[in-house]
Design a protein around this motif. Structure first.
Motif, mmCIF file in Angstrom:
data_model
loop_
_atom_site.group_PDB
_atom_site.id
_atom_site.type_symbol
_atom_site.label_atom_id
_atom_site.label_comp_id
_atom_site.label_asym_id
_atom_site.label_seq_id
_atom_site.Cartn_x
_atom_site.Cartn_y
_atom_site.Cartn_z
ATOM 1 N N SER A 1 -33.936 -5.293 -11.224
ATOM 2 C CA SER A 1 -32.856 -5.520 -9.953
ATOM 3 C C SER A 1 -32.502 -3.276 -10.237
ATOM 4 N N SER B 1 -30.425 -0.440 -11.975
ATOM 5 C CA SER B 1 -29.837 -0.297 -13.443
ATOM 6 C C SER B 1 -30.143 -0.748 -14.155
ATOM 7 N N SER B 2 -30.612 -2.009 -13.720
ATOM 8 C CA SER B 2 -31.856 -2.542 -14.634
ATOM 9 C C SER B 2 -32.276 -2.388 -16.488
ATOM 10 N N GLY B 3 -32.736 -0.929 -15.181
ATOM 11 C CA GLY B 3 -33.730 -0.134 -16.768
ATOM 12 C C GLY B 3 -35.088 0.452 -15.877
ATOM 13 N N LYS B 4 -35.016 -0.128 -15.294
ATOM 14 C CA LYS B 4 -36.873 -0.124 -14.225
ATOM 15 C C LYS B 4 -37.190 0.941 -14.334
ATOM 16 N N SER B 5 -36.645 1.992 -14.477
ATOM 17 C CA SER B 5 -37.054 3.865 -13.988
ATOM 18 C C SER B 5 -36.985 4.096 -15.698
ATOM 19 N N SER B 6 -35.800 3.958 -16.548
ATOM 20 C CA SER B 6 -36.419 4.179 -17.907
ATOM 21 C C SER B 6 -37.933 3.444 -18.400
ATOM 22 N N LYS C 1 -32.706 -3.038 -22.354
ATOM 23 C CA LYS C 1 -31.266 -2.927 -23.331
ATOM 24 C C LYS C 1 -30.911 -4.038 -24.106
ATOM 25 N N ASP D 1 -30.504 -3.624 -26.926
ATOM 26 C CA ASP D 1 -29.440 -3.091 -27.997
ATOM 27 C C ASP D 1 -27.958 -3.238 -27.947
ATOM 28 N N VAL E 1 -35.583 -1.330 -25.841
ATOM 29 C CA VAL E 1 -34.724 -0.197 -25.629
ATOM 30 C C VAL E 1 -35.236 0.959 -25.513
ATOM 31 N N CYS E 2 -34.436 1.338 -24.459
ATOM 32 C CA CYS E 2 -35.095 2.782 -23.882
ATOM 33 C C CYS E 2 -34.324 4.016 -22.757
ATOM 34 N N PRO F 1 -32.250 6.219 -22.586
ATOM 35 C CA PRO F 1 -32.447 7.794 -22.532
ATOM 36 C C PRO F 1 -31.618 8.319 -22.821
HETATM 37 P P1 GDP Z 1 -32.728 0.928 -12.829
HETATM 38 O O1 GDP Z 1 -31.854 1.798 -11.184
HETATM 39 O O2 GDP Z 1 -33.170 0.376 -13.516
HETATM 40 O O3 GDP Z 1 -34.426 2.204 -12.597
HETATM 41 O O4 GDP Z 1 -32.312 1.555 -14.491
HETATM 42 P P2 GDP Z 1 -32.492 3.256 -14.617
HETATM 43 O O5 GDP Z 1 -33.558 3.042 -16.106
HETATM 44 O O6 GDP Z 1 -31.803 4.498 -14.268
HETATM 45 O O7 GDP Z 1 -31.492 2.588 -15.679
HETATM 46 C C1 GDP Z 1 -29.890 2.588 -15.730
HETATM 47 C C2 GDP Z 1 -28.364 2.751 -16.496
HETATM 48 O O8 GDP Z 1 -29.058 2.383 -17.277
HETATM 49 C C3 GDP Z 1 -28.661 4.214 -17.326
HETATM 50 O O9 GDP Z 1 -27.735 4.418 -17.603
HETATM 51 C C4 GDP Z 1 -30.160 3.919 -18.212
HETATM 52 O O10 GDP Z 1 -29.173 5.275 -19.158
HETATM 53 C C5 GDP Z 1 -29.589 2.653 -18.537
HETATM 54 N N1 GDP Z 1 -30.065 2.107 -19.775
HETATM 55 C C6 GDP Z 1 -31.665 2.399 -19.283
HETATM 56 N N2 GDP Z 1 -31.607 1.151 -20.167
HETATM 57 C C7 GDP Z 1 -31.550 0.816 -21.673
HETATM 58 C C8 GDP Z 1 -31.227 0.778 -22.832
HETATM 59 O O11 GDP Z 1 -32.473 1.133 -23.793
HETATM 60 N N3 GDP Z 1 -29.949 0.351 -23.180
HETATM 61 C C9 GDP Z 1 -29.325 1.067 -23.352
HETATM 62 N N4 GDP Z 1 -27.770 0.954 -23.610
HETATM 63 N N5 GDP Z 1 -28.918 1.859 -21.452
HETATM 64 C C10 GDP Z 1 -30.124 1.628 -21.310
#
Ligand code: GDP
Length: 695
Positions: free
Chosen positions: A34, A36-41, A206, A208, A234-235, A237
């Protein structure tokens, strides 16, 4: 076995470039999750660089086919880290923010009406820090469409993801730890196509953000068991302010610290945590998945190859071509056509063309000056048969008429008209050279060839017509004719008149058959004459003031179209009479006698004038216009067409026959190469077969 994955990745891209059909696909890892799930990170953590488009609104609009290629250190030196978009031809890009910008641009180029596109972006990253992997990043699932997003966006993204999560691909389902797994769109989608969870890896981001006990609970996979398991990461950024070279290491350190500092993870070795662990798992899973696909893909490629080879044999008898050979063939054809064309523009041919033009003009002059004058048919024709009249005692009137006629012919803009006639002829022939195969397929090349010829001609036409006009100037004052010229002119005039007579006879026949026969035509003609007669009488009476009415002629006895035909027939027969009379004169003793009889035989004299004009004009047009053109144009073919190899490839592919030939040939070549590579992997196979997907 790293070797195997690497080589299969290479084979995979080779097969992808042949066609995107599923039969030829080797497995890849598809990343879904989804927004903001953290896919890109996660992806950036795997690559070790920030390179994906960021932004508040959805920026991933096209799948990204991400191929990671491990470049080992050479001679103890750290190899270069760079990315490449093979389809864009931008070369090596070592600045990852440039990769990020390029990806953003490519995504934004998808029209907003379309919202998402299933045309993938091919991106390769070369680095000593990445494993050999292929990952496909897909647009993130969205929950609700916002105001500026089309209604169907949600469905479109889901459909696109569904297309990619099919077998044999491995699904990386990204879920955030702080969101209940039951609500994970990614997991739900994967469950639909991979019921047993045998090719799905759960990535919990996430970590953490939830208490360690809860994290452990999720990773245990009790809620939704997956054969390949869950990996916690935990990634987070680092903030924008400290975006430095070591960002990746920093993030990695943060992750490592987090999992070390929590006893729950450190003490439980069965749990999979950290990006490193994820990488290792991906390598292993992809490897064994690739290995188990090897047999199937080898068979599929073999079948495709046999088909391509068979088609190539049947359709082209195994004849190989290249874009270059086709280009050379076309150029040769063009030159051959041009050579043939040149033969149509030699001096005698030009002279004949000009003569034809001038003959028409002579006939016009004769018609206006002589035939409209009744005395021509009586007096002048009689003179030809009167042995008593001496040439120099002929009425001065006839001499003046002759001078006027000659000057009408010589001063009628011969220079301009003859030059334009020949230039027009060249234009027409150039058009015909480049029309028809194969130039119908190369409209751009054909157009520029025509343009080049126009340019060359344009530069020469002005000079040429001035030259011609200059050189015929003396004839505007006096034309001297010797005995020989006179006799040639007379023969030509006789031929011309005989031709004209034949044309008139044919016309009359044509009209007769059109109105329904010769008898009908003569009835029509008598009727028209009667009409004309009554008209004349009416006018005469009106002039006298005598308005006495009289039985009107039945004006509607024949259809108007036939009345018109009758009038045309009358004109032709009138002309026929004059032509016959004058032909008689042309054959008379007097006209045969010589140039001193010019006033009595104007047709002969004008024929000589036309001949002299045509001769002179042809000579200068040949020198000033044609010679130049025939010399310049082949240079144009050779020089302006020295395309580079890319132009030549494009040119060849404009022709559908060549394009199909080249396509099949390339397809066969690529399949042969892929087959060769696959066969060379065969030695590894016994080892591969034992391997099954495992943690
Ligand atoms: P995408 O929309 O699925 O690609 O999600 P993003 O990688 O852009 O991450 C969405 C938000 O979650 C961003 O603000 C990131 O900083 C945050 N985020 C991603 N990974 C982590 C994590 O491991 N821990 C925390 N606390 N925040 C995270």
């Amino acid at each position: 076995l790293m070797h195997l994955t690497r080589r299969l990745i290479e084979i995979r891209s080779m097969l992808l470039s042949i066609d995107k059909s599923d039969a030829l696909r080797l497995p890849s890892i598809v990343v879904i999750g989804s927004q903001s799930s953290g896919k890109s990170s996660v992806l950036e953590a795997i690559v070790g660089h920030e390179f994906l488009p960021k932004g508040s609104n959805m920026v991933t609009r096209r799948p990204i086919e991400l191929t990671l290629i491990n470049t080992p250190a050479k001679d103890g030196k750290e190899p270069e880290v760079y990315g490449e978009f093979p389809a864009l031809g931008l070369g090596k890009i070592s600045d990852f923010s440039r990769i990020q910008r390029t990806l953003t641009d490519l995504n934004l180029a998808v029209p907003s009406t379309e919202a998402v596109s299933d045309d993938p972006i091919d991106l390769r990253i070369y680095s000593p820090h990445v494993p050999d992997l292929t990952l496909i990043d897909l647009p993130g699932y969205i929950q609700i469409s916002s105001a500026d997003q089309p209604e169907t966006l949600k469905e479109k993204i889901a459909a696109l993801c569904d297309k990619y999560i099919q077998e044999p691909n491995i699904i990386l389902a990204v879920c955030a730890a702080d969101v209940d797994l039951a609500n994970s769109t990614a997991l739900n989608a994967s469950k639909r196509v991979d019921r047993l969870g045998s090719r799905t890896i759960g990535v919990i981001t996430k970590m953490d953000l939830v208490p360690p006990e809860q994290g452990v609970q999720i990773l245990s996979g009790e809620q939704y068991p997956l054969e390949l398991g869950y990996v916690g990461v935990v990634c987070k950024p680092p903030g924008k302010q400290d975006r430095t070279e070591s960002t990746a290491q920093l993030a990695q350190q943060t992750e490592r610290d987090y999992f070390r500092s929590h006893r729950e993870f450190a003490s439980n070795s069965s749990l999979m945590v950290s990006t490193d662990r994820l990488k290792k798992l991906l390598i292993k899973v992809l490897e064994s998945s690739m290995a188990s696909s090897l047999h199937g893909i080898t068979n599929a490629v073999q079948l495709e190859l046999e088909d391509a080879q068979y088609q190539f044999k049947v359709q082209y008898n195994d004849r190989r071509i290249t874009a270059e050979s086709y280009f050379a063939e076309t150029t040769d054809l063009l030159k051959a056509r041009f050579k043939e064309f040149a033969t149509q523009f030699r001096k005698p041919q030009i002279r004949a063309k000009l003569r034809e033009m001038l003959d028409v003009r002579v006939m016009e002059v004769l018609e206006t000056l002589y035939w409209s004058d009744k005395r021509t048919t009586t007096e002048l024709t009689a003179l030809a048969d009167d042995p008593k009249v001496k040439p120099n005692s002929v009425d001065l009137n006839w001499r003046r008429k002759l001078e006027a006629a000659s000057s009408l012919v010589t001063k009628s803009g011969v220079g301009r008209d003859s030059t334009q006639l020949i230039a027009g002829g060249i234009h027409a022939l150039m058009d015909s050279i480049v029309s028809g195969e194969p130039f119908t397929y190369h409209p751009r090349a054909a157009k520029s060839l025509v343009q080049f010829s126009h340019t060359i001609l344009r530069e020469r036409v002005g000079v040429t017509l001035d030259q011609v006009e200059n050189c015929i100037k003396p004839y505007k004052y006096e034309v001297e004719v010797n005995e020989r010229e006179w006799e040639i002119g007379r023969t030509e005039a006789v031929k011309l008149f005989e031709n004209e007579i034949k044309m008139c006879v044919d016309k009359l026949k044509e009209i007769a058959s059109k109105v329904g026969g010769g008898r009908r035509l003569s009835n029509l003609v008598s009727y028209v004459k009667m009409l004309e007669e009554s008209d004349r009488e009416k006018k005469a009476r009106m002039l006298k003031g005598d308005a006495a009415s009289e039985a009107p002629v039945d004006e509607y006895r024949y259809p108007p179209a036939q009345i018109l035909d009758a009038r045309r027939a009358m004109l032709f027969s009138e002309r026929l009479n004059i032509l016959k009379l004058r032909l008689g004169a042309l054959k008379s003793k007097r006209c045969r006698a010589g140039p001193e009889n010019d006033a009595i035989c104007p047709e002969v004299f004008l024929s000589v004038v036309a001949d002299k004009l045509a001769y002179t004009a042809a000579m200068f047009i040949d020198i000033e216009l044609l010679d130049h053109f025939l010399r310049e144009f082949p240079h144009v073919i050779d020089s302006r067409y020295s395309f580079d190899s890319k132009d030549i490839a494009e040119f060849a592919r404009e022709n559908p026959r060549i394009r199909e030939h080249l396509n099949l040939q390339e397809r066969k070549d690529k399949l042969e190469e892929a087959m060769k590579q696959l066969n060379s992997l065969a030695t590894l196979r016994p080892d591969i077969k034992e391997r099954t997907p495992q943690r």
